[in-house]
Scaffold this active site. Structure first.
Site, mmCIF file in Angstrom:
data_model
loop_
_atom_site.group_PDB
_atom_site.id
_atom_site.type_symbol
_atom_site.label_atom_id
_atom_site.label_comp_id
_atom_site.label_asym_id
_atom_site.label_seq_id
_atom_site.Cartn_x
_atom_site.Cartn_y
_atom_site.Cartn_z
ATOM 1 C CE LYS A 191 -3.836 2.062 2.680
ATOM 2 N NZ LYS A 191 -4.763 1.863 3.815
ATOM 3 C CB SER B 108 -7.994 4.079 3.022
ATOM 4 O OG SER B 108 -7.164 3.346 3.921
ATOM 5 C CB SER C 100 -8.727 1.319 5.914
ATOM 6 O OG SER C 100 -9.387 2.554 5.969
#
Length: 495
Positions: free
Chosen positions: A78, A158, A182
């Site tokens: 990420k 997210s 998330s």
């Protein structure tokens, strides 16, 4: 072997050990899949040179014997994790051009274990969002579609790029972070597994901060076994993070027996929300029946302060965000706006932050600054902290009464279309976190497991919440649920 990118971590590891394939072949298959999947906008910084270099090194290590489980396995990282020499932007314009000279502890641990970084994954800006629509790179797109509908769906947020990449077999697994859901919400939206470990189990060092008392890294994988393998590699004490726990990391995979006989699973009555779709309610009761059939005892429990969780979260998280993001001012960190003649330092700050931050980040910084201001600190921030303590106590009381894990829905709906929840009412978007934020407020481990499809053929997930530091036990309960649910659906390739 064909379709190597479709393997999970455990299958690929076993194939590597048997000599059926090599890390180089696995990596090439993933890189090819990534290049063919630009329509998903999941990978935003591709690192094929690093990937091939690490794959070759991993093959040598496996040949020599004694390689750890993650050795040679291609994964995505990420964009919130700082990776040395590779853009690490937290999906924000204000960090454009930032290439760290250091590596986050979690990505370093994974590299030390021999895993292969394929590149950086899309996400909501500074991890603020539930749909991956606040990214400077543009929206990440789910590989799933509703029936015969061509509308693009959100992979959740997210960690949307991570969820999309794992679901579309672009990588074998990916890192995510979870501040209010998330990891778990995107996993539920894409038919993947995502675990948020206990706060302090994974180091936060080198991960761009959103809300420091809530953020926690975790793996996003294709199965519960894969989650156990990757989580073990990510965990461990880190002297560079004062909130990192000095606890031994167990062999999570060895704890996956699937035997949950005699375990007590709590069903919280407060999670039965008004207006919850019937499909979610049915999935929840089906999940309870599956665990019961596996020998667990299902008990009704009460978590009375649940209704205050979202309001408390949306005071505490923006307050910490406004404090953490103060450093991005064009002086200490971040790109500086172009100034005109006569502009002073005030204009420089204003223009830099107005240009660098997107609308959602601006909104949360404003809310956070407001609740921390002199006249409102006690009325909002201090009150929210007290509510957080009560929420944590609710869970402690339930676990003290003998409950081993808690079963809830992971999300209030299946994935929605990109653009369907517009800017007009941000609260609608915030309601997506209704089942997940309590876990962060209480610092507990939580896992999302895919358990079925809705009538439009989209994945639905269930969440299990465990006792602090007992991720092994939680993963075992999730493993039993995964086996009972038998979820094997994959999105049809359209990209």
């Amino acid at each position: 072997m064909s379709d190597l990118n479709k393997l999970g971590l455990a299958e690929a590891r076993d194939a590597l050990r048997k000599g059926d394939t090599t890390s180089v072949e696995l990596t090439e298959a993933c890189l090819k899949a990534i290049d063919a999947a630009d329509a998903l906008n999941a990978f935003v910084h591709k690192t094929p040179e690093i990937a091939m270099e690490r794959a070759k090194a991993a093959d040598e290590r496996i040949k020599a014997g004694e390689a750890p489980s993650m050795c040679g396995l291609p994964i995505g990282i990420k964009d919130l994790f700082c990776t040395k020499g590779v853009p690490s932007q937290a999906a924000s314009k204000i960090l454009e051009g930032f290439k760290p000279e250091y590596e986050s502890t979690v990505s370093q641990k994974l590299a030390d274990a021999g895993s292969v970084m394929l590149g950086k994954l899309n996400m909501d800006e500074f991890a603020m969002g539930s749909s991956n629509e606040t990214s400077v790179y543009g929206d990440a797109v789910s590989p799933w579609r509703r029936g015969n509908d061509d509308a693009q769906l959100t992979p959740g947020g997210s960690s949307g790029g991570s969820a999309s990449a794992v679901a579309a077999d672009l990588c074998l697994a990916a890192t995510g972070t979870d501040t209010g859901g998330s990891i778990r919400q995107p996993a539920a939206f894409t038919g993947t597994v995502g675990i948020k470990p206990t706060y302090g189990r994974c180091s936060r060092w080198g991960i761009v901060a959103f809300a420091s008392s809530l953020d926690q890294a975790g793996p996003m994988t294709k199965s519960v076994r894969d989650a156990a393998i990757m989580l073990e590699a990510m965990c461990g004490h880190d002297p560079k993070d004062s909130t990192s726990a000095e606890l031994a990391v167990p062999d999570f995979e060895a704890m996956l027996t699937g035997d949950i006989r005699g375990k007590k699973i709590g069903i919280p009555k407060e999670y039965r929300m008004d207006g919850m779709p019937g499909e979610i309610g049915k999935l929840w009761s089906d999940g309870a029946e599956m665990l019961k059939a596996a020998g667990a005892k299902i008990v009704d429990i009460s978590l009375p302060h649940t209704k205050y969780a979202l309001p408390a979260y949306y005071v505490i998280a923006p307050a910490e965000a406004s404090s953490n993001l103060a450093r991005y001012d064009g002086v200490r960190y971040g790109r500086r706006a172009t100034l005109e003649a006569g502009d002073g330092i005030t204009e420089m700050y204003e223009k830099t932050r107005a240009e660098g931050f997107g609308h959602e980040v601006q909104r949360r910084v404003m809310v956070g600054t407001y609740v921390l201001s002199a006249g409102f600190y006690d009325a909002y921030y201090n009150r929210a902290r007290k509510v957080r303590t009560l929420i944590k106590k609710d869970f402690e009381d339930v676990f003290a009464a003998g409950v081993d894990a808690i079963l809830t829905p992971a999300t209030p709906s299946a994935a929605f279309g990109l653009g369907e929840m517009t800017e007009a009412d941000p609260v609608q978007m915030y309601l997506n976190d209704v089942f997940t934020v309590t876990v962060n407020l209480a610092g507990l481990p939580g896992i999302a497991v895919p358990a079925g499809l809705d009538k439009q053929g989209l994945p639905l997930g269930l969440q299990l919440i465990g006792k602090p530091w007992e991720e092994g036990d939680l993963l075992n309960t999730a493993y039993a649920l995964e086996n009972a649910a038998g979820f094997v659906a994959k999105p049809q390739q359209w990209w």
